[in-house]
Design an enzyme around this catalytic site. Sequence first.
Site, short mmCIF file in Angstrom:
data_model
loop_
_atom_site.label_atom_id
_atom_site.label_comp_id
_atom_site.label_asym_id
_atom_site.label_seq_id
_atom_site.Cartn_x
_atom_site.Cartn_y
_atom_site.Cartn_z
CB THR A 73 -0.18 -0.49 9.23
OG1 THR A 73 -1.07 0.30 10.01
CG2 THR A 73 -0.15 -1.91 9.77
CE LYS A 127 -6.58 -3.35 0.30
NZ LYS A 127 -5.95 -3.87 1.48
CD GLU A 183 2.45 -12.18 -3.67
OE1 GLU A 183 3.00 -12.64 -4.66
OE2 GLU A 183 1.31 -12.52 -3.28
CB VAL A 232 -4.19 -10.07 -3.49
CG1 VAL A 232 -5.33 -11.06 -3.31
CG2 VAL A 232 -4.53 -9.06 -4.58
N GLY A 256 -2.36 -10.12 1.92
CA GLY A 256 -1.34 -9.72 2.91
C GLY A 256 -0.08 -10.54 2.79
CG ASP A 303 -10.30 -4.78 1.07
OD1 ASP A 303 -9.33 -4.03 0.86
OD2 ASP A 303 -10.18 -5.95 1.47
CE LYS A 342 -7.52 -7.26 0.20
NZ LYS A 342 -8.02 -7.56 1.55
N1 LIG Z 1 -2.66 -2.48 6.88
C1 LIG Z 1 -2.65 -3.66 6.29
O1 LIG Z 1 -2.66 -4.70 6.97
C2 LIG Z 1 -2.64 -3.78 4.79
C3 LIG Z 1 -2.67 -5.05 4.22
C4 LIG Z 1 -2.60 -5.17 2.81
C5 LIG Z 1 -2.54 -4.03 2.05
N2 LIG Z 1 -2.54 -2.79 2.66
C6 LIG Z 1 -2.45 -1.62 1.79
O2 LIG Z 1 -1.25 -0.95 2.08
C7 LIG Z 1 -1.41 0.45 1.89
C8 LIG Z 1 -1.02 1.19 3.18
O3 LIG Z 1 -1.88 0.72 4.22
P1 LIG Z 1 -1.54 1.04 5.75
O4 LIG Z 1 -2.50 0.22 6.55
O5 LIG Z 1 -0.10 0.93 6.01
O6 LIG Z 1 -2.02 2.57 5.83
P2 LIG Z 1 -1.73 3.62 7.02
O7 LIG Z 1 -1.30 2.93 8.25
O8 LIG Z 1 -2.93 4.50 7.07
O9 LIG Z 1 -0.48 4.46 6.47
C9 LIG Z 1 -0.59 5.33 5.40
C10 LIG Z 1 0.69 6.13 5.27
O10 LIG Z 1 0.54 7.02 4.16
C11 LIG Z 1 0.75 8.36 4.60
N3 LIG Z 1 -0.21 9.22 3.89
C12 LIG Z 1 -1.56 9.14 3.90
N4 LIG Z 1 -2.09 10.08 3.10
C13 LIG Z 1 -1.05 10.75 2.58
C14 LIG Z 1 -0.96 11.84 1.70
N5 LIG Z 1 -2.05 12.43 1.21
N6 LIG Z 1 0.27 12.29 1.36
C15 LIG Z 1 1.37 11.69 1.86
N7 LIG Z 1 1.35 10.65 2.69
C16 LIG Z 1 0.15 10.19 3.04
C17 LIG Z 1 0.49 8.38 6.10
O11 LIG Z 1 1.20 9.46 6.69
P3 LIG Z 1 1.24 9.67 8.30
O12 LIG Z 1 1.98 8.49 8.84
O13 LIG Z 1 1.98 10.93 8.48
O14 LIG Z 1 -0.19 9.72 8.71
C18 LIG Z 1 1.02 7.01 6.49
O15 LIG Z 1 2.40 7.05 6.67
C19 LIG Z 1 -2.86 0.65 1.47
O16 LIG Z 1 -2.95 0.66 0.07
C20 LIG Z 1 -3.54 -0.59 2.01
O17 LIG Z 1 -4.71 -0.94 1.30
C21 LIG Z 1 -2.59 -2.65 4.00
#
Ligand SMILES: NC(=O)c1ccc[n+]([C@@H]2O[C@H](COP(=O)([O-])OP(=O)(O)OC[C@H]3O[C@@H](n4cnc5c(N)ncnc54)[C@H](OP(=O)(O)O)[C@@H]3O)[C@@H](O)[C@H]2O)c1
Length: 436
Positions: free
Chosen positions: A15, A104, A128, A131, A133, A200, A204
């Site tokens: 994402t 986080k 940044e 916490v 977004g 979570d 944060k």
């Molecule tokens: N989503 C949000 O709105 C949001 C907001 C604030 C902070 N965050 C933080 O941002 C970070 C990413 O979140 P996200 O929502 O983008 O997660 P996500 O959509 O689940 O994406 C995770 C990515 O990491 C890859 N991945 C997962 N496990 C892996 C491994 N063992 N080895 C190599 N690559 C791996 C996945 O590969 P594939 O694509 O091949 O599956 C995917 O590309 C997290 O720390 C989350 O807490 C997210």
Amino acid sequence: MAGGKLRVGIAGIGTVGGGLVKLFADEKSRLNEKMELVAVSARNRSRTRSFDISPYKWFDDPVELARQPDIDVVVELIGGSDGPAKRAVEIALARGAHVVTANKALIAVHGAELAGLSEEHGAKLMFEAAVGGGVPMIKALKESLAGCRAQSVAGILNGTCNYILTEMEHAGRSFEDVLADAQRLGYAEADPTMDVGGFDAAHKLTILSAIAFGARPDFEHVRIEGIEGVTLTDIRLASKLGYRIKLIAKGELIDGKVSMHVRPALLSFDHPLAAIAGSLNALVVDAEPVGQLTFIGRGAGEGPTASSVASDLLDIAEGRGGPAFGRPLAQLADAPRATPAERGRFYMRVLVEDKPGVVAALSDRLAHENISIESFLQMPAYGEPAVPIVLTTQTCTRAALDAAARAIESLDAVTEPPRVMPVEEHGSRRPPWSQR
Ligand SMILES: NC(=O)c1ccc[n+]([C@@H]2O[C@H](COP(=O)([O-])OP(=O)(O)OC[C@H]3O[C@@H](n4cnc5c(N)ncnc54)[C@H](OP(=O)(O)O)[C@@H]3O)[C@@H](O)[C@H]2O)c1
């Protein structure tokens, strides 16, 4: 660096990482003036994605990407406090490459250790997006408010919990019912523990408190309670008393020590956080001499979160961004060994058999601990075997309230342990007539 541009590698293109790849692909983006995206990594190369990864070097292993000597900045967007995310960040910092992350859990649990690595090797560590977004909470505390002394930070930091509580209130539906719907619609994870259990938000809060109070990040000392125990009855009766229930993450200085809580709390309708509905995030900072500041916005999602990552990248490219937690590690205060004693007003819900004398017995147990009742509400039984009684107290210690709750629980007419929640104050805790 190639042609004066920083070379960036993104580990994790889900994402948030996907949102960042799209920002790089936008020719008008400022990112491209200063940086060049050269490599990406994820688990599955053949997965269908809504962006083109062919221009970038691919790595199956994010740690391998982090090792590349020609990558100046590693962006970690995998997630998880340990595993490949942590390894990749450690490897990058140890060779002097800058790191930007939205993780986080990683920063809350291992932040001090990673900040140490970053200082040792002269590499920046920025987070940044971890916490709030898209809401610039970290930069506000670290930079804009650097000249102030923060007394408290209190926020709604988990959109899933806020969405659930808002839905319960507006639609009159139970926690389980709304959670099941949120999972079906993809707003909540299949395993919702991290969100609804308060973890979570606690990650944060750990990060915000470290920066706000100049203390080492200390996840172990956050007292955490989730929203699983909040019932529709609590929401309805709290509303009749003039309050709304929210999951509040609060860090404050009590007698010079940092106290951190994540828990459901009652907010009067005029509290700045009471109006935050749905999946929005918000933070209220109370600091001297600036007073109270409120930040509100989208705390998650591809665009908002990627934009915060992009702002960290630009800071690095333009030479901004100091120590990870605002001050060098050696200047951060140690974690307190004892949790400061808590005082405040509280809400209590007691389920009782509808018998004469119950109310008197309840007041008696509170009076025994020197606790005065501020407001009181008893619902009619409507033929039910047990009825809820809710009350709010005047200011008392949490220890006294817990003692009274134990005594109340042992009454014959009380059918289940009393439910206690704090009433969240706002602004100055001094009454209006005593303010200077
Ligand atoms: N989503 C949000 O709105 C949001 C907001 C604030 C902070 N965050 C933080 O941002 C970070 C990413 O979140 P996200 O929502 O983008 O997660 P996500 O959509 O689940 O994406 C995770 C990515 O990491 C890859 N991945 C997962 N496990 C892996 C491994 N063992 N080895 C190599 N690559 C791996 C996945 O590969 P594939 O694509 O091949 O599956 C995917 O590309 C997290 O720390 C989350 O807490 C997210």
